[in-house]
Design a protein around this motif. Structure first.
Motif, PDB file in Angstrom:
ATOM      1  N   GLY A  90       0.732  -1.302   0.138  1.00  0.00           N
ATOM      2  CA  GLY A  90      -0.025  -0.153  -0.178  1.00  0.00           C
ATOM      3  C   GLY A  90       0.861   1.380   0.029  1.00  0.00           C
ATOM      4  O   GLY A  90       0.460   2.318  -0.259  1.00  0.00           O
ATOM      5  N   ASN A  91       2.314   1.103   0.387  1.00  0.00           N
ATOM      6  CA  ASN A  91       3.238   2.175   0.164  1.00  0.00           C
ATOM      7  C   ASN A  91       4.061   1.990  -1.075  1.00  0.00           C
ATOM      8  O   ASN A  91       4.376   1.143  -1.239  1.00  0.00           O
ATOM      9  CB  ASN A  91       3.794   2.311   1.626  1.00  0.00           C
ATOM     10  CG  ASN A  91       2.937   2.575   2.819  1.00  0.00           C
ATOM     11  OD1 ASN A  91       2.580   3.585   2.927  1.00  0.00           O
ATOM     12  ND2 ASN A  91       2.861   1.602   3.725  1.00  0.00           N
ATOM     13  N   ALA A  92       4.527   3.061  -1.537  1.00  0.00           N
ATOM     14  CA  ALA A  92       5.811   2.909  -2.171  1.00  0.00           C
ATOM     15  C   ALA A  92       7.010   2.723  -1.228  1.00  0.00           C
ATOM     16  O   ALA A  92       7.109   3.414  -0.392  1.00  0.00           O
ATOM     17  CB  ALA A  92       6.017   4.175  -3.220  1.00  0.00           C
ATOM     18  N   VAL A  93       7.809   1.838  -1.709  1.00  0.00           N
ATOM     19  CA  VAL A  93       9.117   1.459  -0.796  1.00  0.00           C
ATOM     20  C   VAL A  93      10.217   1.441  -1.550  1.00  0.00           C
ATOM     21  O   VAL A  93      10.281   1.006  -2.653  1.00  0.00           O
ATOM     22  CB  VAL A  93       8.642  -0.207  -0.150  1.00  0.00           C
ATOM     23  CG1 VAL A  93       9.960  -0.435   0.737  1.00  0.00           C
ATOM     24  CG2 VAL A  93       7.423  -0.069   0.619  1.00  0.00           C
ATOM     25  N   ALA A  94      11.143   2.254  -0.888  1.00  0.00           N
ATOM     26  CA  ALA A  94      12.779   2.374  -1.329  1.00  0.00           C
ATOM     27  C   ALA A  94      13.362   1.641  -0.423  1.00  0.00           C
ATOM     28  O   ALA A  94      13.557   1.997   0.713  1.00  0.00           O
ATOM     29  CB  ALA A  94      13.047   3.772  -1.426  1.00  0.00           C
ATOM     30  N   ILE A  95      14.175   0.792  -0.912  1.00  0.00           N
ATOM     31  CA  ILE A  95      15.224  -0.151  -0.129  1.00  0.00           C
ATOM     32  C   ILE A  95      16.542  -0.027  -0.531  1.00  0.00           C
ATOM     33  O   ILE A  95      16.750  -0.154  -1.574  1.00  0.00           O
ATOM     34  CB  ILE A  95      14.757  -1.696  -0.002  1.00  0.00           C
ATOM     35  CG1 ILE A  95      13.307  -1.806   0.210  1.00  0.00           C
ATOM     36  CG2 ILE A  95      15.511  -2.509   0.755  1.00  0.00           C
ATOM     37  CD1 ILE A  95      12.584  -3.134  -0.405  1.00  0.00           C
ATOM     38  N   THR A  96      17.636   0.235   0.314  1.00  0.00           N
ATOM     39  CA  THR A  96      18.964   0.190  -0.062  1.00  0.00           C
ATOM     40  C   THR A  96      19.648  -0.393   1.019  1.00  0.00           C
ATOM     41  O   THR A  96      18.918  -1.085   2.230  1.00  0.00           O
ATOM     42  CB  THR A  96      19.562   1.560   0.228  1.00  0.00           C
ATOM     43  OG1 THR A  96      20.676   1.704  -0.563  1.00  0.00           O
ATOM     44  CG2 THR A  96      19.596   2.108   1.571  1.00  0.00           C
ATOM     45  N   SER A 135      16.327   0.874   5.046  1.00  0.00           N
ATOM     46  CA  SER A 135      17.840   0.680   4.958  1.00  0.00           C
ATOM     47  C   SER A 135      18.235  -0.656   5.634  1.00  0.00           C
ATOM     48  O   SER A 135      18.105  -0.753   7.001  1.00  0.00           O
ATOM     49  CB  SER A 135      18.833   2.031   5.688  1.00  0.00           C
ATOM     50  OG  SER A 135      18.467   3.229   4.791  1.00  0.00           O
ATOM     51  N   LEU A 136      18.507  -1.590   4.952  1.00  0.00           N
ATOM     52  CA  LEU A 136      18.843  -2.818   5.415  1.00  0.00           C
ATOM     53  C   LEU A 136      20.189  -3.200   5.507  1.00  0.00           C
ATOM     54  O   LEU A 136      20.932  -3.090   4.644  1.00  0.00           O
ATOM     55  CB  LEU A 136      18.162  -3.806   4.500  1.00  0.00           C
ATOM     56  CG  LEU A 136      17.941  -5.330   4.634  1.00  0.00           C
ATOM     57  CD1 LEU A 136      17.309  -5.651   6.216  1.00  0.00           C
ATOM     58  CD2 LEU A 136      17.340  -6.287   3.810  1.00  0.00           C
ATOM     59  N   SER A 137      20.638  -3.650   6.683  1.00  0.00           N
ATOM     60  CA  SER A 137      22.032  -3.821   7.035  1.00  0.00           C
ATOM     61  C   SER A 137      22.490  -5.133   6.445  1.00  0.00           C
ATOM     62  O   SER A 137      21.848  -6.054   6.346  1.00  0.00           O
ATOM     63  CB  SER A 137      22.219  -3.834   8.604  1.00  0.00           C
ATOM     64  OG  SER A 137      23.534  -4.385   8.810  1.00  0.00           O
ATOM     65  N   ILE A 138      23.734  -5.285   5.979  1.00  0.00           N
ATOM     66  CA  ILE A 138      24.505  -6.213   5.236  1.00  0.00           C
ATOM     67  C   ILE A 138      25.542  -6.746   6.270  1.00  0.00           C
ATOM     68  O   ILE A 138      26.084  -7.671   5.977  1.00  0.00           O
ATOM     69  CB  ILE A 138      25.013  -5.939   4.012  1.00  0.00           C
ATOM     70  CG1 ILE A 138      26.071  -4.696   4.089  1.00  0.00           C
ATOM     71  CG2 ILE A 138      23.767  -5.540   2.912  1.00  0.00           C
ATOM     72  CD1 ILE A 138      26.940  -4.561   2.741  1.00  0.00           C
ATOM     73  N   ARG A 195      22.840  -0.690  -4.472  1.00  0.00           N
ATOM     74  CA  ARG A 195      21.628  -0.840  -5.252  1.00  0.00           C
ATOM     75  C   ARG A 195      20.544  -0.141  -4.125  1.00  0.00           C
ATOM     76  O   ARG A 195      20.724  -0.350  -2.886  1.00  0.00           O
ATOM     77  CB  ARG A 195      21.070  -2.508  -5.104  1.00  0.00           C
ATOM     78  CG  ARG A 195      22.006  -3.243  -6.253  1.00  0.00           C
ATOM     79  CD  ARG A 195      21.521  -2.621  -7.633  1.00  0.00           C
ATOM     80  NE  ARG A 195      22.329  -3.609  -8.702  1.00  0.00           N
ATOM     81  CZ  ARG A 195      23.477  -3.280  -9.208  1.00  0.00           C
ATOM     82  NH1 ARG A 195      24.033  -2.272  -8.709  1.00  0.00           N
ATOM     83  NH2 ARG A 195      23.935  -3.882 -10.022  1.00  0.00           N
ATOM     84  N   VAL A 196      19.474   0.306  -4.876  1.00  0.00           N
ATOM     85  CA  VAL A 196      18.164   0.902  -4.302  1.00  0.00           C
ATOM     86  C   VAL A 196      17.125   0.268  -4.998  1.00  0.00           C
ATOM     87  O   VAL A 196      17.054   0.540  -6.305  1.00  0.00           O
ATOM     88  CB  VAL A 196      18.248   2.667  -4.278  1.00  0.00           C
ATOM     89  CG1 VAL A 196      16.932   3.063  -3.651  1.00  0.00           C
ATOM     90  CG2 VAL A 196      19.093   2.938  -3.434  1.00  0.00           C
TER      91      VAL A 196
END
Length: 232
Positions: A90-96, A135-138, A195-196
């Protein structure tokens, strides 16, 4: 390390004139508090290329195509809240993909600064809701919840809109592969590309920003566009 694409600045373009596509080179990486670049480029003799480069396995990082649905993963954010990509529908999501110890100012810190600016732009454009940043931790072994919470404050992240998240190694690999993320952990270092991933409200890929040449304005515009209802 496996072959991967990482973007570096070369202040003196003539340094590249003696090389051709496919050449293997060594170089010195220079880092300041605000930028990073490479210099002292030298060709690697053909008989020594294997000492420096391990070929990537075929199909090591397949990316999703535009319009494909991103895999759902479970995460925990900097506040301890549980979330998933499904819960963000339901939301636009930007992930990096970032890690808090990243030493290159034009890598993870730049991704976070760009997200911070895009967050402000969306607010100024009146988009108070309907979007989320992740912002996803690697580096989940080091990036504890407390570390992520402290890091998020450096970028004035709104915890209701921007999650600094941790996921299991398996879920990180699944989403990373879908975005074309490549990570190498040789000798205790973390080398990675950038990457995003931008998803629409149905969890489908709208765009994948590659590298670090995109702007916060481009990200904000893509997120606003992804907020619009899409046809099933």
């Amino acid at each position: 390390m496996p072959a991967m694409t990482m973007t570096f600045d070369v202040p003196n373009p003539p340094d590249l004139a003696k090389f051709h596509i496919g050449d293997a080179v060594t170089f010195q990486l220079c880092i300041t508090s605000t930028t990073a670049w490479i210099e002292r480029l030298a060709a690697v003799p053909t008989d020594r290329v294997g000492d420096f480069i391990r070929p990537a396995a075929p199909g090591e990082a397949p990316e999703l195509d535009l319009g494909e649905e991103a895999p759902d993963i479970a995460m925990t954010d900097q506040t301890g809240a549980k979330l998933s990509l499904q819960s963000l529908r339901g939301n636009a999501v930007a992930i990096t993909f970032i890690y808090t110890r990243c030493p290159l100012p034009n890598y993870c810190p730049l991704m976070s600064r760009n997200f911070e600016t895009a967050q402000s732009l969306l607010r100024r454009l009146g988009a108070s809701d309907g979007w989320r940043f992740v912002s996803l931790s690697i580096d989940p072994e080091h990036d504890t919840q407390d570390a992520m919470a402290a890091y998020s404050k450096d970028f004035q992240a709104d915890p209701l809109r921007w999650s600094f998240a941790l996921a299991s190694p398996a879920d990180l690999r699944r989403l990373g592969r879908a975005a074309g993320l490549e990570i190498d952990r040789t000798n205790g270092r973390i080398d990675h590309n950038l990457r995003v991933l931008v998803l629409d409200g149905n969890g489908r890929v709208r765009r994948i920003f590659r590298g670090n040449r995109w702007t916060p304005q481009e990200l904000a515009a893509e997120v606003r566009s992804a907020m619009r209802p899409s046809a099933e």
